[in-house]
Motif scaffolding. Sequence first.
Motif, PDB file in Angstrom:
ATOM      1  N   ILE A  24       0.855  -1.187   0.000  1.00 17.67           N
ATOM      2  CA  ILE A  24       0.000   0.000   0.000  1.00 17.67           C
ATOM      3  C   ILE A  24       0.889   1.234   0.000  1.00 17.67           C
ATOM      4  N   SER A  29      -6.401   3.224  -5.697  1.00 21.13           N
ATOM      5  CA  SER A  29      -7.532   3.048  -4.786  1.00 21.13           C
ATOM      6  C   SER A  29      -8.409   4.294  -4.730  1.00 21.13           C
ATOM      7  N   VAL A  71      -2.512   0.465  -4.362  1.00 17.24           N
ATOM      8  CA  VAL A  71      -2.459  -0.844  -3.727  1.00 17.24           C
ATOM      9  C   VAL A  71      -1.957  -1.859  -4.761  1.00 17.24           C
TER      10      VAL A  71
END
Length: 378
Positions: free
Chosen positions: A222, A313, A376
């Motif tokens: 992430i 994301s 991500v």
Amino acid sequence: MTTAALIVAAGRGTRAGGGTPKQWRPLKGRRVIDWTLAAFEKAGVDITALVLSADDQEAWEEFSGKPGLILAEGGPERAASVMNGLKALEPHYADKVLIHDAARPCVSPALIHNIINALDETPAAAPALAVTDALWTGTDGTVTGTQDRNGLFAAQTPQGFRYDAILAAHRAHPGGAADDVEVARAAGLDVAIIPGEPDNIKITRPEDFARADRILGAEMDIRLGNGYDVHRFGPGDTVTLCGVEIAHEKTLQGHSDADVGMHAVTDAIYGALARGDIGQHFPPSDPQWKGAASEIFLRHAADLARELGFTLSNVDCTLVCEYPKVGPHAARMRAVMAEILGIDADRVSIKATTSERLGFTGRGEGIAAIATAALVRP
């Protein structure tokens, strides 16, 4: 010292079901083999030998010519496949070699490093887990006895060796070994036991895919990045913000179209990727970018993220200005940005604030933008 990985991927894996050899089946957005190769690449091995079945012609075409990757043809059984891989590595003068099953995609770079480091002190080292469960013997579904578990270990890969030692051991072995540790011990090599990892599972049965999926899902990469941009006002009658033209008594000045919001989001994505900023990818000294639409920059950043295996994301952009008013145009801005980024509009936030008439934005001299992007990679 040169370290090589030897990935055995020639098996058919029929117990895993699915009709396709397990190493080529999908697993959390990639194939099993892709996760395995990525782990060794992340660990920084110098060269990789990939042993493939002669039947996997698409794989031969896909991997042929890739830098740092050597291909070898599998044999009739595992030991023969390993021998072919070792021979393929021979011209590359590897000092250490780590032999690994392609069907163990959850191996961690940390475990790989532990094996490599152990080979500084011993000719062979392999990971294993001490057996902690009670062990039974059984026949026809009925327990017939118990087995002492003291001193028993469940073997894993990668199994590491000094290259010359394991090559000689395989050449001297008659074949039929369960793994490469058996081959090494038959040649008189001491094999150090390195603590294995419970998550370093081998995909064998259909239900193992679900377990591997959960393990890999917990290891997501992430990334967060932030971007900041400023443009001054100049003569004009429209302002372009986040891809939307707004009538105004002035316009923003810049080398491109001066879309301050889009620039901030673009830099946030580059920042999350640790790939610099707009100026590095599209230098203002290059005349071809004079007056260019900022969506060119934004699309490039989003495409680069996807090429590197990331999913965008969400993005959040705040425009700092007294005028023009952003609220009436925010929904359209979100839609435009979402289309360029290739994500849903509910993952794009566009909002505005004033600076309470303080500073250059408060004096109406220009507009600033602050943005955050989340990426991500499974």
